[in-house]
Design a protein around this motif. Structure first.
Motif, short mmCIF file in Angstrom:
data_model
loop_
_atom_site.label_atom_id
_atom_site.label_comp_id
_atom_site.label_asym_id
_atom_site.label_seq_id
_atom_site.Cartn_x
_atom_site.Cartn_y
_atom_site.Cartn_z
N ASN A 94 0.63 -1.17 -0.20
CA ASN A 94 0.07 0.12 0.09
C ASN A 94 0.85 1.25 -0.01
N HIS A 95 2.04 1.07 0.68
CA HIS A 95 2.94 2.51 0.47
C HIS A 95 3.96 2.36 -0.41
N SER A 96 3.95 2.35 -1.48
CA SER A 96 4.85 2.23 -2.63
C SER A 96 4.62 3.17 -3.49
N LYS A 97 5.81 3.65 -4.14
CA LYS A 97 5.89 4.66 -5.36
C LYS A 97 6.01 3.82 -6.57
N PRO A 98 4.89 4.36 -7.43
CA PRO A 98 5.14 4.04 -8.92
C PRO A 98 6.59 4.57 -9.50
N ALA A 99 7.19 3.79 -10.28
CA ALA A 99 8.40 4.38 -11.07
C ALA A 99 8.25 4.20 -12.56
N LEU A 100 8.76 5.10 -13.21
CA LEU A 100 8.89 5.26 -14.55
C LEU A 100 10.17 5.04 -15.03
N TYR A 101 10.29 4.24 -16.27
CA TYR A 101 11.61 3.67 -16.82
C TYR A 101 11.34 3.89 -18.36
#
Length: 112
Positions: free
Chosen positions: A55-62
């Protein structure tokens, strides 16, 4: 409509762009997806997006994010605005539905 504004830091430019928690709350956790994001010039970029489990995770773009960084000449201190509201491509426009991204360049005295 969900709008995310972020001042870029070095790790955003060199490793991955971390987005705020829950900005993509409708996307499944623990998966990878591809986001089509159109810039101000009308170019549609395909960013790979990894959303860690929990629930406490940040999306990351690559992926094409790094090409976008180079092409736009982004530096630490620049600001991006991503609008997470699907925009339908005008028929018969290329690229299909997408999100939007805008860049605000920092003045030379405010960059890190």
């Amino acid at each position: 409509m969900k709008e995310v504004t972020k001042t870029l830091i070095t790790s955003d430019l060199e490793r991955r762009l971390l987005l705020p928690e829950n900005c993509l709350k409708n996307f499944p956790r623990g998966h990878e997806t591809f986001l089509k994001i159109r810039d101000e010039d009308g170019i549609v970029w395909t960013f790979r997006c990894r959303i860690p489990p929990g629930n406490h995770s940040k999306p990351a773009l690559y992926g094409e994010w790094f090409l976008f960084v180079r092409q736009k000449g982004l530096k630490a201190g620049d600001i991006i605005v991503i609008v997470f509201d699907k925009v339908e491509a005008p028929a018969p426009g290329p690229g299909g539905d997408h999100f939007e991204i805008k860049v605000k360049k920092a003045s030379p005295g405010t960059r890190n």
